[in-house]
Write a protein that holds these residues in place. Structure first.
Motif, PDB file in Angstrom:
ATOM      1  N   LEU A  55       0.413  -0.882   0.345  1.00 27.89           N
ATOM      2  CA  LEU A  55       0.304   0.330  -0.061  1.00 27.89           C
ATOM      3  C   LEU A  55       0.964   0.857  -0.161  1.00 27.89           C
ATOM      4  N   ASP A  56       2.102   0.891   0.360  1.00 26.96           N
ATOM      5  CA  ASP A  56       3.289   1.937   0.521  1.00 26.96           C
ATOM      6  C   ASP A  56       3.405   2.436  -0.697  1.00 26.96           C
ATOM      7  N   THR A  57       3.788   1.243  -1.494  1.00 23.17           N
ATOM      8  CA  THR A  57       4.454   2.126  -3.096  1.00 23.17           C
ATOM      9  C   THR A  57       2.163   2.044  -4.264  1.00 23.17           C
ATOM     10  N   LEU A  58       1.832   2.364  -3.899  1.00 24.37           N
ATOM     11  CA  LEU A  58       0.233   1.295  -4.914  1.00 24.37           C
ATOM     12  C   LEU A  58       0.001   3.416  -5.365  1.00 24.37           C
ATOM     13  N   PRO A  59       0.186   4.132  -4.504  1.00 31.41           N
ATOM     14  CA  PRO A  59      -0.041   5.220  -5.392  1.00 31.41           C
ATOM     15  C   PRO A  59       1.642   6.099  -6.059  1.00 31.41           C
ATOM     16  N   LEU A  60       2.401   5.580  -5.574  1.00 34.83           N
ATOM     17  CA  LEU A  60       3.393   6.097  -6.644  1.00 34.83           C
ATOM     18  C   LEU A  60       3.291   4.665  -8.102  1.00 34.83           C
ATOM     19  N   SER A  61       2.912   3.948  -7.692  1.00 30.65           N
ATOM     20  CA  SER A  61       2.640   3.426  -8.784  1.00 30.65           C
ATOM     21  C   SER A  61       1.632   3.168  -9.958  1.00 30.65           C
ATOM     22  N   LEU A  62       0.283   3.246  -9.472  1.00 30.78           N
ATOM     23  CA  LEU A  62      -0.163   4.090 -10.444  1.00 30.78           C
ATOM     24  C   LEU A  62      -0.381   5.374 -11.042  1.00 30.78           C
ATOM     25  N   TYR A  63       0.537   6.747 -10.258  1.00 27.95           N
ATOM     26  CA  TYR A  63       0.848   7.482 -10.942  1.00 27.95           C
ATOM     27  C   TYR A  63       1.857   7.558 -12.329  1.00 27.95           C
ATOM     28  N   ARG A  64       2.954   6.393 -12.152  1.00 26.07           N
ATOM     29  CA  ARG A  64       4.041   6.223 -13.005  1.00 26.07           C
ATOM     30  C   ARG A  64       3.188   5.296 -13.942  1.00 26.07           C
ATOM     31  N   ALA A  65       1.731   4.488 -14.592  1.00 25.70           N
ATOM     32  CA  ALA A  65       1.173   4.058 -15.108  1.00 25.70           C
ATOM     33  C   ALA A  65       0.686   4.920 -15.454  1.00 25.70           C
ATOM     34  N   ASN A  66      -0.142   5.998 -14.736  1.00 24.95           N
ATOM     35  CA  ASN A  66      -0.635   6.948 -15.938  1.00 24.95           C
ATOM     36  C   ASN A  66       0.088   7.903 -16.473  1.00 24.95           C
ATOM     37  N   SER A  67       1.076   7.946 -15.767  1.00 26.32           N
ATOM     38  CA  SER A  67       2.418   9.431 -16.378  1.00 26.32           C
ATOM     39  C   SER A  67       3.140   8.445 -18.386  1.00 26.32           C
ATOM     40  N   GLU A  68       3.299   7.067 -17.895  1.00 23.73           N
ATOM     41  CA  GLU A  68       3.770   6.410 -19.230  1.00 23.73           C
ATOM     42  C   GLU A  68       2.714   6.291 -19.727  1.00 23.73           C
ATOM     43  N   LEU A  69       0.986   6.087 -19.347  1.00 26.02           N
ATOM     44  CA  LEU A  69      -0.258   6.404 -20.484  1.00 26.02           C
ATOM     45  C   LEU A  69      -0.319   7.665 -21.290  1.00 26.02           C
ATOM     46  N   GLN A  70       0.624   8.037 -20.500  1.00 24.85           N
ATOM     47  CA  GLN A  70       0.003   9.996 -21.272  1.00 24.85           C
ATOM     48  C   GLN A  70       1.235  10.497 -21.849  1.00 24.85           C
ATOM     49  N   LEU A  71       2.080   9.599 -22.062  1.00 23.92           N
ATOM     50  CA  LEU A  71       3.429   9.972 -22.575  1.00 23.92           C
ATOM     51  C   LEU A  71       3.279   8.982 -24.040  1.00 23.92           C
ATOM     52  N   ARG A  72       2.403   7.574 -23.639  1.00 27.61           N
ATOM     53  CA  ARG A  72       2.622   7.562 -25.267  1.00 27.61           C
ATOM     54  C   ARG A  72       1.747   7.887 -25.894  1.00 27.61           C
ATOM     55  N   ILE A  73       0.547   8.429 -25.291  1.00 25.18           N
ATOM     56  CA  ILE A  73      -0.874   8.661 -26.339  1.00 25.18           C
ATOM     57  C   ILE A  73      -0.555  10.351 -27.121  1.00 25.18           C
ATOM     58  N   ALA A  74       0.715  10.734 -26.019  1.00 24.25           N
ATOM     59  CA  ALA A  74       0.964  12.173 -26.817  1.00 24.25           C
ATOM     60  C   ALA A  74       2.131  11.546 -27.884  1.00 24.25           C
ATOM     61  N   ALA A 115      -0.328  -3.357 -10.032  1.00 24.66           N
ATOM     62  CA  ALA A 115      -0.217  -2.421  -9.048  1.00 24.66           C
ATOM     63  C   ALA A 115      -0.992  -3.005  -7.732  1.00 24.66           C
ATOM     64  N   ILE A 116      -2.782  -3.034  -8.169  1.00 23.69           N
ATOM     65  CA  ILE A 116      -3.647  -3.400  -7.469  1.00 23.69           C
ATOM     66  C   ILE A 116      -2.997  -4.740  -6.626  1.00 23.69           C
ATOM     67  N   GLY A 117      -2.320  -5.090  -7.928  1.00 24.08           N
ATOM     68  CA  GLY A 117      -2.227  -7.001  -7.174  1.00 24.08           C
ATOM     69  C   GLY A 117      -3.536  -8.200  -7.816  1.00 24.08           C
ATOM     70  N   MET A 118      -3.959  -7.406  -8.273  1.00 25.06           N
ATOM     71  CA  MET A 118      -4.573  -8.658  -9.633  1.00 25.06           C
ATOM     72  C   MET A 118      -4.545  -8.539 -10.832  1.00 25.06           C
ATOM     73  N   GLU A 119      -2.764  -9.039 -10.596  1.00 26.60           N
ATOM     74  CA  GLU A 119      -1.812  -9.468 -12.092  1.00 26.60           C
ATOM     75  C   GLU A 119      -3.023 -11.045 -11.975  1.00 26.60           C
ATOM     76  N   GLY A 120      -3.349 -10.749 -13.975  1.00 26.65           N
ATOM     77  CA  GLY A 120      -3.864 -12.005 -14.038  1.00 26.65           C
ATOM     78  C   GLY A 120      -5.316 -11.322 -13.971  1.00 26.65           C
ATOM     79  N   ALA A 121      -5.927 -11.022 -13.287  1.00 25.92           N
ATOM     80  CA  ALA A 121      -7.818 -10.168 -13.280  1.00 25.92           C
ATOM     81  C   ALA A 121      -8.389 -10.158 -14.174  1.00 25.92           C
ATOM     82  N   GLN A 122      -8.960 -10.440 -15.023  1.00 26.14           N
ATOM     83  CA  GLN A 122      -9.528  -9.908 -16.057  1.00 26.14           C
ATOM     84  C   GLN A 122     -10.429  -8.877 -15.546  1.00 26.14           C
TER      85      GLN A 122
END
Length: 135
Positions: free
Chosen positions: A3-22, A114-121
């Motif tokens: 839970l300590d790294t969750l916000p940073l992981s989500l921020y990173r995922a969102n930032s990577e998406l923004q950069l990729r879309i740009a 990031a939220i611990g649901m690897e492989g979950a649909q």
């Protein structure tokens, strides 16, 4: 993931998406520009070659027919150029759509990891939750 790294992981995922879309939007803009510019460059080169040939020609009467000849040649070439242009635009749009879908899929996988649901649909937003204990 803790839970300590969750916000940073989500921020990173969102930032990577923004950069990729740009990057996708920038690449798509370049493709559009090249698609529209290519037919014009060919037309300009052909016209320049015709003018150069006429300037060195001894047939001055062909200069009088130049506007009419150019009009009909361009008129006849337009449908073919238009069809080619439309096909290229459709191909470019399909490629952009594929790349955007891949970016969103990668983002979704990063968020799930990031939220611990690897492989979950991921469920559809309007779907009902699975029934528990019902057979």
């Amino acid at each position: 993931m803790s839970l300590d790294t969750l916000p940073l992981s989500l921020y990173r995922a969102n930032s990577e998406l923004q950069l990729r879309i740009a990057r996708l939007l920038q690449d798509n803009g370049h493709r559009w520009l090249n698609t529209v510019r290519a037919p014009q460059a060919g037309t300009m080169a052909n016209t320049a070659a015709e003018i150069n040939a006429l300037l060195h020609s001894a047939h001055w009467h062909s200069l009088a027919a130049l506007p009419l000849d150019s009009f009909w040649r361009l008129f006849q070439a337009r449908p073919m150029q238009s069809s080619t242009l439309h096909q290229r635009i459709i191909e470019d749009q399909a490629e952009f759509t594929r790349e955007l879908q891949l970016a969103i899929d990668d983002w979704r996988n990063s968020v799930m990891a990031a939220i611990g649901m690897e492989g979950a649909q991921a469920r559809e937003p309007n779907s009902a939750p699975p029934a528990s204990g019902q057979a």
